[in-house]
Write an enzyme that holds these catalytic residues in place. Structure first.
Site, PDB file in Angstrom:
ATOM      1  N   LYS A  64       0.856  -1.166  -0.029  1.00 22.74           N
ATOM      2  CA  LYS A  64       0.106   0.012   0.078  1.00 22.74           C
ATOM      3  C   LYS A  64       0.937   1.177   0.106  1.00 22.74           C
ATOM      4  O   LYS A  64       2.011   1.144   0.721  1.00 22.74           O
ATOM      5  CB  LYS A  64      -0.814   0.079   1.264  1.00 22.74           C
ATOM      6  CG  LYS A  64      -1.985   0.808   1.193  1.00 22.74           C
ATOM      7  CD  LYS A  64      -3.222   0.056   0.259  1.00 22.74           C
ATOM      8  CE  LYS A  64      -4.490   0.837   0.291  1.00 22.74           C
ATOM      9  NZ  LYS A  64      -5.575  -0.078  -0.133  1.00 22.74           N
TER      10      LYS A  64
HETATM   11  N1  GLU Z   1      -7.155   0.285  -3.562  1.00 26.88           N
HETATM   12  C1  GLU Z   1      -7.865  -1.029  -3.913  1.00 26.88           C
HETATM   13  C2  GLU Z   1      -8.082  -1.834  -2.401  1.00 26.88           C
HETATM   14  O1  GLU Z   1      -7.893  -1.579  -1.322  1.00 26.88           O
HETATM   15  C3  GLU Z   1      -7.502  -1.716  -4.941  1.00 26.88           C
HETATM   16  C4  GLU Z   1      -6.229  -2.161  -4.852  1.00 26.88           C
HETATM   17  C5  GLU Z   1      -5.641  -2.486  -6.374  1.00 26.88           C
HETATM   18  O2  GLU Z   1      -6.127  -2.905  -7.114  1.00 26.88           O
HETATM   19  O3  GLU Z   1      -4.320  -3.049  -6.286  1.00 26.88           O
HETATM   20  O4  GLU Z   1      -8.409  -2.991  -2.483  1.00 26.88           O
END
Ligand code: GLU
Length: 440
Positions: free
Chosen positions: A126
Site C-alpha cells: 500500500k
Molecule cells: N485500493 C484497492 C483496495 O484497497 C485496490 C487495490 C488494487 O487494485 O491494487 O483493494
C-alpha cells in the site's frame, strides 16, 4: 429542495481513539490480532507467524514539489510492501492529509490477506502521500504524483510491486504515475500500475469493480438472511467511487437505499432515495458533494448521523475506524458489508457480534477492485484486450466463490466471517512461506 435537520455540519463521524492512537495504529493492531488468531487456529509455528506478520519492506520518501505560486513544498510519501510471498506486492496509493506509516502498514497487510483470500498471485502493498488533494490544483497533483513515482521507481515494477488507485486517487493519477515510471526505465511496462485509463492499457469495468463487488456481497448477505431485495433497506456511508457504485447497483436491484453520506452531509429518505437522480445531479455539480443536491426527496443531516439509522444492511465505504466502541451499540443494521478497508474496529466487532450482527469483512467484500486489477495486469502482460462482459462475468464468479468459501467455513467452524476469511488467507501464505523457507 432538500431539507436540513440539525445546524452544525460535522466533517466526519466522531472519533473514538485516544490521543495516543490513530485510526492507522488501531487498524494495524487489529489486523495483526486477526492474523495471530488465525495462526493459533491453524497451529502455525511462531517462526512462520513472525515471518508473515511483519512487513517485507517499508519505504518513506520526501518529495520536493513546486507549487503553482513558485514555493517548493516537501511532501511525505510511503510505500509498504507487506508480503511478496505469493507474487508481486499489490495495492493502492491514497492521497490523504491523515495518511501515516501505521495506516499504510495496516492497509498493506490487509492487501496481503485480501489477495490471498481471492487466490490472486499477489502479495500485499500500500502507498500513501500526505496531502489534501482538495487544496491542490491539477498541475500540483500531477507534480506530486510524478515526484512520488520517481522516488519509488527502484522499488516497483510489474513483477515487483504494482500500485493502483485508492482514496482520492484515480485513473488520472495512474496515468501520471505510469508515464513518469516508463520515462525513468525507458520502456513500456503497462502492468506496473492498474486502474489506468483505457487509452493507456486500462481495462473496462475497473472503475465500477469495487462497488459492484460490494453490492454483490450485500445481495448475497441479504439472501442468506432470507431478505428479498425489494424488502431490504440499505445505508451507505461514503459516496465516492465505491459507495456511489454500490448505491447505484443496489438501487437497480430494487433495494431501498434509505441514507447516503459523504464529508459534506447525509441524505435520508425512509421510503428510499432516488439514487439515479442524486448521481446525475451530484456528478454535474463540481465540487461533486452531496450538499449540492437540490432534490425534494431527501432530508439533509450531519454525515455522522446516518450510521445509526434503522436499516437491514449498512455499508461503510469511507475510511477506517468509522464503526467503533463509541457507536457500535447504536448501530441498528443486522448486516454490515465493509466497502472501506478497516471501517469496523475489533472492539466494535465484538459488541456487534454479541448482538448477532453479521459482518462481511473488508478483505472479502471490497476485493472486487483488486480482482479486476489482476485482469488488467494480465491484459498488459499478454498484450490483449478484455471485453466488459468478460470482466464482469469473471469478477462476479471470483467474488461468489470467495464468498461461498468464507460463509461455509464460518458456519462450519461457528466463527465470524472475518475469522473464517483470515484462516483461509493466512493458511495460503503460511504454506507458501513453509515451502520457500523450510530447510526440510
Ligand atoms: N485500493 C484497492 C483496495 O484497497 C485496490 C487495490 C488494487 O487494485 O491494487 O483493494
Amino acid at each position: 429542495m432538500a431539507t436540513t435537520v440539525g445546524t452544525t455540519r460535522t466533517q466526519a463521524v466522531e472519533h473514538s481513539v485516544t490521543p495516543a492512537q490513530t485510526h492507522g495504529s488501531v487498524l494495524l493492531h487489529d489486523s495483526q490480532q486477526y492474523v495471530r488468531n488465525a495462526a493459533d487456529t491453524l497451529g502455525i509455528s511462531t517462526s512462520v507467524f513472525n515471518l508473515i506478520n511483519q512487513p517485507d519492506r517499508e519505504i518513506t520518501v520526501t518529495l520536493p514539489v513546486e507549487l503553482d505560486d513558485g514555493r517548493v513544498e516537501a511532501f511525505t510519501g510511503y510505500r509498504v510492501q507487506h508480503s511478496r510471498v505469493l507474487g508481486p506486492g499489490k495495492g493502492g496509493v491514497r492521497f490523504h492529509p491523515a495518511a501515516d506509516l501505521d495506516e499504510v502498514r495496516g492497509l498493506a497487510a490487509l492487501m496481503t490477506w485480501k489477495c490471498s483470500l481471492l487466490d490472486l498471485p499477489y502479495g500485499g502493498a500500500k502507498g500513501g502521500v500526505v496531502c489534501d488533494p482538495s487544496l491542490h490544483s491539477s498541475g500540483e497533483l500531477a507534480r506530486i504524483t510524478r515526484a512520488y513515482a520517481n522516488a519509488l521507481t527502484p522499488f516497483i515494477g510489474a513483477h515487483v510491486d504494482v500500485p493502483a488507485p485508492d482514496v482520492n486517487t484515480d485513473e488520472r493519477t495512474m496515468a501520471w504515475f505510469l508515464d513518469e515510471y516508463e520515462k525513468r526505465v525507458d520502456r513500456h511496462e503497462p502492468s506496473v500500475v492498474t486502474g489506468k485509463p483505457l487509452a493507456l492499457g486500462g481495462i473496462p469495468g475497473r472503475g465500477e469493480s469495487t462497488g459492484r463487488g460490494v453490492a454483490e456481497t450485500a445481495r448475497a448477505m441479504l439472501d442468506n438472511e432470507y431478505i428479498s431485495p425489494s424488502q431490504a433497506r440499505a445505508v451507505i456511508q461514503g459516496f465516492g467511487k465505491v459507495g456511489s457504485e454500490a448505491a447505484r447497483r443496489l438501487h437497480e436491484h430494487g433495494v431501498k437505499v434509505v441514507a447516503i453520506s459523504d464529508v459534506s452531509c447525509g441524505l435520508v429518505n425512509p421510503a428510499g432515495l432516488d439514487i439515479p437522480r442524486i448521481l446525475q445531479s451530484v456528478q454535474c455539480q463540481p465540487p461533486r458533494l452531496l450538499e449540492t443536491y437540490r432534490g425534494d426527496d431527501a432530508t439533509m443531516v450531519p454525515p455522522g448521523d446516518i450510521l445509526t439509522i434503522d436499516c437491514d444492511v449498512l455499508i461503510p465505504a469511507a475510511l477506517e475506524g468509522q464503526i467503533h466502541a463509541g457507536n457500535a451499540a447504536d448501530i441498528k443494521a443486522h448486516i454490515i458489508v465493509e466497502g472501506a478497508n478497516g471501517p469496523t474496529t475489533a472492539e466494535a466487532e465484538q459488541i456487534l457480534s454479541q448482538r448477532g450482527v453479521v459482518i462481511a469483512p473488508d478483505i472479502l467484500a471490497n476485493a472486487g477492485g483488486v480482482v479486476v486489477s489482476y485482469f488488467e495486469w494480465l491484459q498488459g502482460l499478454q498484450g490483449n484486450r478484455w471485453k466488459l462482459e468478460t470482466v464482469r462475468k469473471m469478477l462476479d464468479e471470483s467474488m461468489r466463490n470467495a464468498f461461498n468459501r468464507v460463509f461455509l467455513s464460518a458456519q462450519q467452524r461457528k466463527i465470524t466471517m472475518r475469522e473464517a476469511a483470515y484462516i483461509i488467507a493466512v493458511e495460503r501464505v503460511a504454506q507458501a512461506v513453509d515451502f520457500r523457507w523450510s530447510p526440510r
